[in-house]
Design an enzyme around this catalytic site. Structure first.
Site, short mmCIF file in Angstrom:
data_model
loop_
_atom_site.label_atom_id
_atom_site.label_comp_id
_atom_site.label_asym_id
_atom_site.label_seq_id
_atom_site.Cartn_x
_atom_site.Cartn_y
_atom_site.Cartn_z
N ARG A 148 1.14 -1.48 -0.30
CA ARG A 148 -0.13 -0.42 0.08
C ARG A 148 0.70 1.18 0.03
NH1 ARG A 148 -2.63 -3.42 3.40
NH2 ARG A 148 -4.56 -4.05 3.85
N HIS A 244 -2.19 2.84 -5.66
CA HIS A 244 -2.57 1.87 -5.49
C HIS A 244 -2.57 0.72 -6.77
CE1 HIS A 244 -5.32 -1.26 -3.68
NE2 HIS A 244 -5.94 -0.92 -4.38
N HIS A 270 -4.20 -8.87 3.68
CA HIS A 270 -5.81 -8.70 3.82
C HIS A 270 -6.53 -9.49 4.64
CE1 HIS A 270 -6.40 -7.99 -0.67
NE2 HIS A 270 -6.53 -6.64 -0.17
N TYR A 279 -9.64 -10.53 -7.40
CA TYR A 279 -8.64 -10.82 -8.32
C TYR A 279 -9.24 -12.28 -9.28
CZ TYR A 279 -6.11 -7.06 -6.04
OH TYR A 279 -5.95 -6.10 -5.30
#
Length: 300
Positions: A148, A244, A270, A279
């Site tokens: 991030r 991002h 996550h 994804y």
């Protein structure tokens, strides 16, 4: 009975908030929907008497009328604004809308960069400048580790284990994770650290930060955004991208390559596998596009 409140709320939006006529009209329209619902239900409560349950029933009511999630979210925003105003003006003692939840909106996935596009962006960096050397190290690290932007700007020297090919990252909720880092990223972090960063005097409290600006402080998230936007323009990429996008591309390329979803979840940090599963949906689109391009039965 709500008319005086509406009138004073409208004046508040116009005079105190200095909103445009269109914005004021939108807020008033949201409030009107609530009062129309209350009248239809013979609910004679004043703003001071309204409870969270009344507002929840109103949202359920407009949902049954077929108003979509996006419009519901906008109406809820308008209702919250009104009750916030009522608290400010001491019309009510407690805001009943605080715990009113908006429907979850489907997240629009950002554009994905191909590996070649990422290479083109990196190739657009001017490596003859100190900033260019730093920026190369930043982008290599972001794509190699799927960081991030906040994790990138807060990355610490004491969290680099380059000899064994790992970096330690503090993510959301102060959760720590170890992520493998690729050879290109290791190489450019070392070049930056030894040739550029060693000549910058860090400000107090920034001594352990990896990526510094020329004044010895950490870079802002906005600065990373501008760096990437400028490089994408130089590389001739017209996709809408942000920091991002590098994280998103990292995950997409892994999943498209057949990586285990649990491993991708771990590397991205996550909390839930369902977040990582977006994804796989993207991967299905990729598979369908491949079939459309190469399979005789899909060609038209």
């Amino acid at each position: 009975m709500w008319q005086p409140y509406k009138k004073s709320y409208k004046a508040y939006l116009q005079l105190e908030k200095s909103l445009s006529d269109n914005s004021v009209e939108a807020y008033m329209h949201d409030l009107e929907k609530l009062t129309q619902y209350l009248q239809a239900e013979n609910n004679m409560k004043t703003p001071a008497d309204i409870a969270l349950k009344d507002l929840q029933q109103f949202i359920q009511g407009i949902a049954k009328m077929g108003i979509n999630a996006t419009s519901q979210a906008r109406i809820i925003s308008g209702i919250k604004s009104f009750f916030k105003y009522c608290v400010i003006e001491n019309i009510i003692a407690k805001d009943p809308s605080v715990l009113l939840e908006a429907p979850k909106l489907k997240r629009a996935l950002p554009d994905v960069l191909s590996f070649q596009e990422i290479e083109n962006i990196i190739a657009a960096i001017d490596m003859s400048t100190p900033d260019g050397t730093r920026n190369r190290a930043i982008l290599e690290t972001m794509y190699s580790c799927g960081l991030r932007v906040s994790e990138t700007v807060n990355l610490k020297l004491s969290s680099l284990y380059l000899d064994i090919g790992f970096v330690r990252v503090i993510g959301k909720g102060d959760k720590e994770r170890l992520i493998p880092v690729g050879n290109d990223a290791i190489k450019h972090i070392k070049i930056y650290r030894e040739n550029i960063r060693n000549h910058i005097k860090p400000k107090k409290d920034y001594e352990d930060i990896v990526f510094l600006n020329r004044f010895g402080s950490s870079l802002s998230r906005v600065m990373i955004f501008y760096i990437i936007k400028d490089l994408a323009k130089k590389a001739g990429i017209t996709k809408i991208i942000s920091p991002h996008t590098f994280r998103h591309s990292f995950a997409t390329h892994l999943v498209e390559g057949g990586a285990d979803l649990r491993a991708v979840q771990e590397m991205l940090g996550h909390e839930s596998i369902t977040t990582t599963e977006i994804y796989t949906h993207l991967d299905r689109d990729y598979l369908r596009a491949t079939l459309n391009q190469f399979h005789p039965a899909f060609k038209k």
